[in-house]
Design an enzyme around this catalytic site. Structure first.
Site, PDB file in Angstrom:
ATOM      1  CE  LYS A  28      -4.015   2.286   2.071  1.00  0.00           C
ATOM      2  NZ  LYS A  28      -3.438   3.420   1.742  1.00  0.00           N
ATOM      3  CG  ASP A  30       1.807   7.395   2.924  1.00  0.00           C
ATOM      4  OD1 ASP A  30       0.672   7.774   2.719  1.00  0.00           O
ATOM      5  OD2 ASP A  30       2.502   7.695   3.984  1.00  0.00           O
ATOM      6  CD  GLU A 161      -0.877   4.546   3.741  1.00  0.00           C
ATOM      7  OE1 GLU A 161      -1.960   5.189   4.107  1.00  0.00           O
ATOM      8  OE2 GLU A 161      -0.336   4.507   2.674  1.00  0.00           O
TER       9      GLU A 161
END
Length: 305
Positions: A28, A30, A161
């Site tokens: 994921k 950021d 993240e």
């Protein structure tokens, strides 16, 4: 091609990782979500609302020249810290040439005029990987099959993240949030609308903390004050922007600690990290990460797993 075709597919937040052979797991990132169009001398870039932001991210658009095919690609623009981790706070400096920019790409929507959104995810990713050429700014975002818990633990140890879980056979639904894509965060973050600011105390200049809100069932509600995470430059820059939006109208009635608060029209969106949601629906210890320019305030909602 319609503007709606350039809006990225969105993931649903859940609270824990899982293992499943029918799913893949990606980092994921950021940063800012960008959809790219390639083919021709330079590429074009679009925000998650389908707005053309090519000039704002010109170095990335120029780097897309490495892709010689006519393609529409989904990805995330990030800035990396010294350890190679994406950090939202670094993005503004990265655009000024003071940090390392990367455009991580992870999906292929169209190729040479053919709509691939009805094809399975792994097929789309395979075709995307095949058309990429090495470039310092453009990178393929890999994935891990089946083992989501291990991927999440690795991301958390690395200070990232979190992860995105995607059903391997999922189709691409432009502009829609589905449960075929899921996000699992190692730390809690939230987009928030800046609705006011308090007076500075001590040696701090410009303002003390931001008053934050989100929309809940169409109504703007209070979610907390954020007084940490600002550089001196950000204090000055943000204060100047807020002063242009001053208003006598209070955005909501139930605001604690509202003495000496200057209210502004709800136009500015920021990103904050925090420890947890309280029973009252407020963020505990929200810390400012940076301003967002890729999402209008009316679309900011409270995000809970």
């Amino acid at each position: 091609m319609r503007k709606s075709d350039l809006r990225p597919m969105l993931a649903t937040l859940i609270d824990a990782p899982f293992d499943d052979k029918e799913w893949i797991f990606e980092t994921k990132w950021d940063g800012f979500r960008l959809v790219a169009k390639t083919g021709g001398r330079n590429g074009s870039l679009y925000s998650r609302n389908g707005n053309d932001v090519t000039r704002r991210y010109a170095p990335v658009a120029e780097a897309l020249d490495i892709i010689k095919r006519n393609a529409v690609i989904d990805g995330e623009l990030v800035a990396l810290d010294a350890e190679g981790r994406s950090r939202f706070q670094l993005l503004q400096n990265a655009l000024k040439g003071k940090a390392r920019l990367r455009y991580y790409v992870f999906d292929l929507l169209f190729l040479d005029g053919r709509d691939l959104r009805g094809k399975p995810l792994l097929e789309r990713k395979g075709r995307l990987h095949a058309i990429l050429t090495r470039h310092p700014l453009v990178h393929y975002s890999g994935h891990r099959k089946r083992h989501g818990k291990a991927a999440f633990n690795k991301a958390r140890r690395a200070g990232e993240e979190g992860i995105i879980a995607k059903r391997a056979a999922s189709l691409y639904h432009s502009g829609k949030r589905t449960k075929d894509w899921l996000k699992i965060k190692a730390d809690q973050e939230q987009e928030a609308i800046v609705v006011g600011f308090t007076e500075p105390r001590g040696s701090r200049q410009h303002f003390g903390s931001l008053v934050l809100g989100v929309y809940d069932k169409g109504k703007l509600v209070y979610v907390g004050h954020s007084g940490g995470g600002f550089s001196r430059q950000m204090l000055a820059t943000l204060h100047a922007r807020m002063m242009k939006l001053r208003t006598d109208k209070k955005p909501f009635s139930d605001v604690p600690h509202e003495d000496r608060t200057t209210w502004i029209r709800p136009r500015l969106v920021c990103q904050v990290k925090f420890t947890e949601w309280t029973r009252e629906g407020e963020m505990r210890h929200p810390v400012f990460l940076g301003m967002r320019s890729d999402k209008p305030a009316r679309q900011v909602r409270r995000e809970r797993a």
